[in-house]
Design a protein around this motif. Structure first.
Motif, PDB file in Angstrom:
ATOM      1  N   VAL A 199       0.715  -1.210   0.023  1.00 57.12           N
ATOM      2  CA  VAL A 199      -0.018   0.054   0.020  1.00 57.12           C
ATOM      3  C   VAL A 199       0.936   1.437   0.077  1.00 57.12           C
ATOM      4  O   VAL A 199       2.152   1.309   0.408  1.00 57.12           O
ATOM      5  CB  VAL A 199      -0.934   0.047   1.234  1.00 57.12           C
ATOM      6  N   LEU A 200       0.473   2.262  -0.646  1.00 62.92           N
ATOM      7  CA  LEU A 200       1.028   3.567  -0.786  1.00 62.92           C
ATOM      8  C   LEU A 200       0.421   4.677   0.196  1.00 62.92           C
ATOM      9  O   LEU A 200      -0.943   4.697   0.204  1.00 62.92           O
ATOM     10  CB  LEU A 200       0.970   4.126  -2.086  1.00 62.92           C
ATOM     11  N   LEU A 201       1.129   4.907   1.186  1.00 58.37           N
ATOM     12  CA  LEU A 201       0.375   5.761   2.401  1.00 58.37           C
ATOM     13  C   LEU A 201       0.727   7.129   2.186  1.00 58.37           C
ATOM     14  O   LEU A 201       1.916   7.804   1.534  1.00 58.37           O
ATOM     15  CB  LEU A 201       1.242   5.294   3.730  1.00 58.37           C
ATOM     16  N   SER A 202       0.035   8.218   2.640  1.00 57.41           N
ATOM     17  CA  SER A 202       0.156   9.466   2.744  1.00 57.41           C
ATOM     18  C   SER A 202      -0.418  10.082   4.092  1.00 57.41           C
ATOM     19  O   SER A 202      -1.157   9.472   4.752  1.00 57.41           O
ATOM     20  CB  SER A 202      -0.234  10.177   1.517  1.00 57.41           C
ATOM     21  N   ARG A 203      -0.097  11.344   4.248  1.00 56.70           N
ATOM     22  CA  ARG A 203      -0.879  12.103   5.335  1.00 56.70           C
ATOM     23  C   ARG A 203      -2.159  12.198   4.899  1.00 56.70           C
ATOM     24  O   ARG A 203      -2.578  12.094   3.757  1.00 56.70           O
ATOM     25  CB  ARG A 203      -0.223  13.499   5.360  1.00 56.70           C
ATOM     26  N   PRO A 204      -3.255  12.630   5.784  1.00 56.95           N
ATOM     27  CA  PRO A 204      -4.705  12.556   5.447  1.00 56.95           C
ATOM     28  C   PRO A 204      -4.870  13.667   4.319  1.00 56.95           C
ATOM     29  O   PRO A 204      -4.226  14.772   4.374  1.00 56.95           O
ATOM     30  CB  PRO A 204      -5.345  12.787   6.773  1.00 56.95           C
ATOM     31  N   GLY A 205      -5.732  13.544   3.469  1.00 57.15           N
ATOM     32  CA  GLY A 205      -5.929  14.433   2.390  1.00 57.15           C
ATOM     33  C   GLY A 205      -7.300  14.043   1.689  1.00 57.15           C
ATOM     34  O   GLY A 205      -7.674  12.625   1.909  1.00 57.15           O
ATOM     35  N   PRO A 206      -7.840  14.668   0.827  1.00 60.91           N
ATOM     36  CA  PRO A 206      -9.179  14.254  -0.111  1.00 60.91           C
ATOM     37  C   PRO A 206      -8.582  12.529  -0.492  1.00 60.91           C
ATOM     38  O   PRO A 206      -7.539  12.634  -1.211  1.00 60.91           O
ATOM     39  CB  PRO A 206      -9.358  15.132  -1.058  1.00 60.91           C
ATOM     40  N   PRO A 207      -9.435  11.785  -0.429  1.00 60.21           N
ATOM     41  CA  PRO A 207      -9.405  10.380  -0.765  1.00 60.21           C
ATOM     42  C   PRO A 207      -9.374  10.376  -2.373  1.00 60.21           C
ATOM     43  O   PRO A 207      -9.904  11.341  -2.971  1.00 60.21           O
ATOM     44  CB  PRO A 207     -10.399   9.535  -0.325  1.00 60.21           C
ATOM     45  N   PRO A 208      -8.534   9.425  -3.139  1.00 61.67           N
ATOM     46  CA  PRO A 208      -8.720   9.218  -4.714  1.00 61.67           C
ATOM     47  C   PRO A 208     -10.340   9.407  -4.983  1.00 61.67           C
ATOM     48  O   PRO A 208     -11.082   8.744  -4.236  1.00 61.67           O
ATOM     49  CB  PRO A 208      -7.990   8.029  -4.837  1.00 61.67           C
ATOM     50  N   ALA A 209     -10.668   9.721  -6.295  1.00 61.06           N
ATOM     51  CA  ALA A 209     -11.999   9.685  -6.792  1.00 61.06           C
ATOM     52  C   ALA A 209     -12.613   8.244  -6.733  1.00 61.06           C
ATOM     53  O   ALA A 209     -11.749   7.436  -7.260  1.00 61.06           O
ATOM     54  CB  ALA A 209     -12.093  10.451  -7.950  1.00 61.06           C
ATOM     55  N   PRO A 210     -13.683   8.122  -6.443  1.00 64.31           N
ATOM     56  CA  PRO A 210     -14.280   6.671  -6.737  1.00 64.31           C
ATOM     57  C   PRO A 210     -14.157   6.109  -8.144  1.00 64.31           C
ATOM     58  O   PRO A 210     -14.202   6.950  -9.027  1.00 64.31           O
ATOM     59  CB  PRO A 210     -15.857   6.969  -6.388  1.00 64.31           C
ATOM     60  N   THR A 211     -13.828   4.770  -8.121  1.00 63.47           N
ATOM     61  CA  THR A 211     -13.853   4.479  -9.476  1.00 63.47           C
ATOM     62  C   THR A 211     -14.841   3.528  -9.854  1.00 63.47           C
ATOM     63  O   THR A 211     -15.016   2.877 -10.913  1.00 63.47           O
ATOM     64  CB  THR A 211     -12.471   3.621  -9.718  1.00 63.47           C
ATOM     65  N   GLY A 212     -15.704   3.062  -8.601  1.00 61.52           N
ATOM     66  CA  GLY A 212     -16.651   2.029  -8.707  1.00 61.52           C
ATOM     67  C   GLY A 212     -16.016   0.642  -8.418  1.00 61.52           C
ATOM     68  O   GLY A 212     -16.790  -0.474  -8.310  1.00 61.52           O
ATOM     69  N   ARG A 213     -14.751   0.486  -8.385  1.00 62.60           N
ATOM     70  CA  ARG A 213     -14.036  -0.676  -7.897  1.00 62.60           C
ATOM     71  C   ARG A 213     -13.128  -0.413  -6.892  1.00 62.60           C
ATOM     72  O   ARG A 213     -11.722  -0.485  -7.153  1.00 62.60           O
ATOM     73  CB  ARG A 213     -13.428  -1.361  -9.096  1.00 62.60           C
ATOM     74  N   ASP A 214     -13.688   0.363  -5.911  1.00 61.43           N
ATOM     75  CA  ASP A 214     -12.802   0.497  -4.612  1.00 61.43           C
ATOM     76  C   ASP A 214     -12.774  -0.111  -3.580  1.00 61.43           C
ATOM     77  O   ASP A 214     -13.506  -0.968  -3.342  1.00 61.43           O
ATOM     78  CB  ASP A 214     -13.155   2.267  -4.449  1.00 61.43           C
ATOM     79  N   ARG A 215     -11.705   0.042  -2.721  1.00 64.39           N
ATOM     80  CA  ARG A 215     -11.508  -0.659  -1.196  1.00 64.39           C
ATOM     81  C   ARG A 215     -11.391   0.520  -0.283  1.00 64.39           C
ATOM     82  O   ARG A 215     -11.100   1.420  -0.610  1.00 64.39           O
ATOM     83  CB  ARG A 215     -10.219  -1.442  -1.347  1.00 64.39           C
ATOM     84  N   THR A 216     -12.060   0.325   0.858  1.00 57.38           N
ATOM     85  CA  THR A 216     -12.303   0.956   2.105  1.00 57.38           C
ATOM     86  C   THR A 216     -11.498   0.226   3.195  1.00 57.38           C
ATOM     87  O   THR A 216     -11.851  -0.781   3.371  1.00 57.38           O
ATOM     88  CB  THR A 216     -13.370   1.740   2.583  1.00 57.38           C
ATOM     89  N   THR A 217     -10.419   0.734   3.868  1.00 60.28           N
ATOM     90  CA  THR A 217      -9.828   0.036   4.899  1.00 60.28           C
ATOM     91  C   THR A 217     -10.059   0.847   6.159  1.00 60.28           C
ATOM     92  O   THR A 217      -9.950   2.030   6.007  1.00 60.28           O
ATOM     93  CB  THR A 217      -8.163   0.044   4.539  1.00 60.28           C
ATOM     94  N   LEU A 218     -10.129   0.164   7.131  1.00 57.03           N
ATOM     95  CA  LEU A 218     -10.436   1.029   8.559  1.00 57.03           C
ATOM     96  C   LEU A 218     -10.099   0.021   9.512  1.00 57.03           C
ATOM     97  O   LEU A 218      -9.954  -1.352   9.401  1.00 57.03           O
ATOM     98  CB  LEU A 218     -11.900   1.217   8.513  1.00 57.03           C
ATOM     99  N   ALA A 219      -9.848   0.612  10.806  1.00 56.80           N
ATOM    100  CA  ALA A 219      -9.674  -0.338  11.986  1.00 56.80           C
ATOM    101  C   ALA A 219     -10.452   0.539  12.937  1.00 56.80           C
ATOM    102  O   ALA A 219     -10.961   1.359  12.895  1.00 56.80           O
ATOM    103  CB  ALA A 219      -8.273  -0.089  12.351  1.00 56.80           C
ATOM    104  N   ALA A 220     -10.995  -0.538  13.792  1.00 59.14           N
ATOM    105  CA  ALA A 220     -11.985  -0.382  14.949  1.00 59.14           C
ATOM    106  C   ALA A 220     -11.643  -1.182  16.151  1.00 59.14           C
ATOM    107  O   ALA A 220     -11.109  -2.006  16.241  1.00 59.14           O
ATOM    108  CB  ALA A 220     -13.273  -0.517  14.411  1.00 59.14           C
ATOM    109  N   THR A 221     -11.870  -0.534  17.238  1.00 62.06           N
ATOM    110  CA  THR A 221     -11.816  -0.902  18.570  1.00 62.06           C
ATOM    111  C   THR A 221     -13.194  -1.070  19.195  1.00 62.06           C
ATOM    112  O   THR A 221     -14.019  -0.366  18.976  1.00 62.06           O
ATOM    113  CB  THR A 221     -10.879  -0.395  19.349  1.00 62.06           C
ATOM    114  N   THR A 222     -13.328  -2.286  19.925  1.00 59.82           N
ATOM    115  CA  THR A 222     -14.759  -2.303  20.662  1.00 59.82           C
ATOM    116  C   THR A 222     -14.274  -2.925  22.068  1.00 59.82           C
ATOM    117  O   THR A 222     -13.295  -3.171  22.223  1.00 59.82           O
ATOM    118  CB  THR A 222     -15.730  -3.219  20.034  1.00 59.82           C
ATOM    119  N   ARG A 223     -15.302  -2.506  23.041  1.00 61.94           N
ATOM    120  CA  ARG A 223     -14.968  -3.050  24.217  1.00 61.94           C
ATOM    121  C   ARG A 223     -14.955  -4.512  24.194  1.00 61.94           C
ATOM    122  O   ARG A 223     -15.910  -5.106  23.358  1.00 61.94           O
ATOM    123  CB  ARG A 223     -15.809  -2.412  25.218  1.00 61.94           C
TER     124      ARG A 223
END
Lengths: 318, 318, 318, 318
Positions: free
Chosen positions: B177-201
């Motif tokens: 993966v290519l990382l950067s500091r936060p900024g507007p995400p690349p425009a949607p292409t219709g074949r996109d992935r969203t990555t996230l991390a979450a903590t729960t109790r």
């Protein structure tokens, strides 16, 4: 005499774990080179049981152990032990930290002291060993200058503690498991854990379906790990730790449901929870907190329900 | 000129990955010693972006990258690349396998060739390097006899291929993966992935609740990893890859729901899926197969629903 | 002057309900023959609002009102009132129960006193009237001997109470609703109800999907009724009462989700809960009790989540 | 000789239903005054079985039958029959519609012809009878001018059809059920229905939990009705029709789960589905359609899962 293999050599955290178990009394403890060797020795009968680390509170699961557990022939967990992990930097007497140019440890030990090593031994060459104890032995043999190891190994190899408590996150605990070939599981104690692994086809919602089968039967999930299936692209083994025992009706029904729903499900043992491991949390939740679908039927309620079912099936009740 | 850091040195698989990305055209590629160094360099602005491995189809996720991604200050993924991983054993010209007494590689390379090394170099000392390319450099400097490495490194360091295709599971693919500091995400292409991390109790059913929030909004989950939270006992970060883009209403609503439900949720980027990565599977299922709660509303249906909601709120419709 | 139609004639329980509402102050109250007539009069504008019974705590929903609500053009509920229902048997002065050979009432009144009538007037002919008050009028006109009616009608028609409190289940309460043509809903009070109707295709799990959409957004369901769709075989309208107001984000998002998921969804109004109606129960449950997937996010948490979503979409946060 | 009670008198739709059942061959058919009387006669043993209407495709469930089914002592459904309902207006020979000033029928018949009666007999007095056939008898006795009734009653009472097919929604079908005291249910046919009623405490999500128990075991729900519990404020009996038979493992497990989860659950019978009743819909769904959590394990898969469970419990497998 019972023979128990463990991730050797002597003086590893694993030996510390296996010695804490009742099963080790009167048993011959057999150090083996690496977790895969321990699993293989249990499988081929050269030992009666084997002890390996399963997960660490800081570093997470031990991938080769997870992957090895789902191979054939089957193995089951019959006991677990928690060991507080304390890392020290060991060197030959007279060595100073400044003089350390090579440092060795098990990859897990290196991972848990990465920050300390980067800060204090920035130029040292890092070597991976098959165990922390073997790293200490390498120091004793003069092959490396220092080892990240259990303090137990200092005494055994005549080494000095160059730095103590060097883990990046103090308070780490490693969970070890005692494995055997399949047999009747230990009797339920009321505070048991059941470990299993399951594969699902890679289709949306299969994990959700699997978790729902557990939740509706009141089975709490205390750990989940995904591991790629080595033979199938983009498919996973999910490794699960659940509250309860296979002899209990709720767990039995849940396991049967997974057997129907999953491509494969592997029962990896029901055994007493080690003191100090997390209790399943309370389900009641509070305002703003995440709450979930649960039942919490007791074994008596399962029995009563089955008796009622028998009666409506034979027409003696409704 | 754009500066892109990568897990160096030159000739690593990571360099191969970063060179496959459009962003590398005209950019200065900066080799850095280790994934943590790449993340740090992006965070402190010494590079504009950084490339690191995230997961391997055989070995699973790369723990230090997962753990580093959720640290502060935040980073986001803006692109991904898949590289077929081919491992070779490299030595100095004239070396034979029989003569190899020390072998080095990145821990990931060692893990993927564990079986081969155990079979062919049973007595060799294994050393962990910061990268496969560094291991090759160590061979070139005479510090070890052989390296498990990309074949690219042979040319660069004047080494010979002692054995080719030595991975225990051929066909492995690593996702970078290519990382950067936060900024507007690349425009949607219709074949996109969203990555996230979450903590729960750590309470029963929280993971089920989290997955239900995704499922009811038709978000497919393509990867889940649990990592212990270093600062809290028995609590986890769940790392998730989902189908879709944050700019789409279904994903937006799902992320907002996780924000309400989870202790913490970290948005790690929306970006085009690399060609060759798994499509979300078809939901229809078949007899006997695990099927799940899904919606499959389109963006148009989300828009229509929001317009209807506005009308019933102002009383112009029901 | 505002005109409010109600299920007449005068002296019905419905008049009692409408007079308890603030909206009736200064309004002209227009008795109409039957609930369908009330709905029609609101629809065609001959009255500004209309009051009809929706459900009774003993007899359940009033089917023609449910069915009429989902017809076109749309109507919405703007207020509700609870009336304790007390049934009496009314006759002309001098009549004795023994002499009653014909008894009349609204079908609902007959249903709620079925047991009493069967026990005390086993041979009487039972006639259905358009309202309990009309039944009393029939008695006054000499067309029947007795009426099951509100005690209010005795005074109005100069009748005597032959038997009081004759409901089979004392303590019954009827919920009445005030209907109008669509317009901005009453302002949220924090103790509101939203009523809606939805159709789903007759396929397994659609009701479960619908309820899950509500549950994940913390919307409590306080009533559910199924009514066959008159035009489609084996398909249903589900009539739902939910906690909350359409102006609130949780309810808005849930309604939008139903709009996407259901074949049709009809918003039937958000309005203050009448004092005395059931509070949604506490979610915490206890051991052995059925607990379910819930969120309980506040409006502030919805706002915070939406603000965060806006920030991750524009790249100013993660 | 077997005695079967039915909602009489002769010539009702119920008689038509009971005569269509194999059980009526050679049986004495006993007309009884009202559905409650039929249930009571089965309960007290004065008849061996009883036939009553349960639901109509236009008017919905028959509330007194639903409410009566959950009373004590228990009853079970052993058979069902579908009858196409055709309503006619019957009068004495020579009567014209213009001359009709009183019209009688069962409340269900009146409900299904409400529109026609309002349009064609706007000024007629409407009287409720205990059955459509009794209404015809009232016409024959000269007590009313016309009856909304089955055409069968014309012949029996020497009446004329003043208007045919007067139902507001042609094509209505009524489902009748044959009830008996509890006994072994009819053998499974592979096309069976199980009817049950359950109460839950009025707390959020209990209905969702109940439906989830069915869905995870692949039980399709074909009808749901809520009826207020007469003795508890704001609590409901949910009446459910499900696909499958109590003798099958999926249904057995689901019923046992409801027994644990619900306050009360009443088994109301497993019996063959009548030809013409809705098949459970296909689960696959399509794009944009509501899809849900399902399993679809076969009985063989249940058996296989139970056998596997037995093996892991005794340690002979994993």
């Amino acid at each position: 005499m019972t023979r128990i293999g463990f991730l050797g050599p002597h003086a590893t955290f694993t030996e510390q774990a296996v010695r804490s178990l009742r099963e080790s009394e009167g048993a011959e403890l057999v150090p083996l080179p690496g977790s895969p060797a321990v699993l293989a020795a249990v499988r081929d009968g050269s030992v009666d049981a084997g002890c390996v680390p399963l997960e660490n509170s800081v570093e997470g699961a031990v991938p080769p152990v997870l992957d090895g557990l789902v191979e054939d022939p089957p193995l089951v967990i019959v006991r677990e032990a928690l060991v507080a992990v304390r890392f020290t930097l060991l060197g030959r007497p007279g060595t100073t930290i400044d003089a350390v140019t090579t440092v060795a440890s098990h990859s897990h030990g290196l991972a848990q002291t990465r920050g300390w090593v980067a800060a204090h031994l920035p130029d040292a060459e890092v070597r991976v060993s098959t165990s922390t104890a073997e790293a200490a032995a390498q120091v004793a043999r003069g092959e490396v200058d220092a080892a990240v190891s259990s303090p137990l190994a200092a005494e055994q190899h005549g080494l000095e503690v160059l730095a103590d408590d060097i883990a990046d996150n103090p308070g780490a605990v490693t969970r070890f498991v005692l494995l055997s070939r399949p047999g009747p599981p230990p009797a339920p104690t009321g505070r048991d854990r059941t470990t299993l692994a399951a594969t699902t086809r890679n289709r949306p919602g299969t994990l959700l379906g699997l978790l729902t089968e557990l939740a509706v039967r009141g089975i709490d999930l205390t750990r989940i790990e995904s591991r790629p299936q080595k033979t199938r692209h983009a498919e996973y083994w999910f490794h699960l730790d659940c509250s309860g025992h296979v002899a209990e009706p709720a767990m039995g029904e849940a396991l049967a449901a997974l057997h129907r729903r999953c491509d494969r499900v592997r029962f990896l043992g029901s055994f007493p929870r080690a003191a100090g491991t997390a209790e399943p949390a309370d389900a009641s939740g509070g305002v703003g907190s995440p709450v979930v679908p649960l039942s919490s039927a007791t074994t008596d309620e399962f029995t009563a329900a089955d008796e009622w079912l028998a009666r409506i099936r034979d027409g003696s009740s409704t």
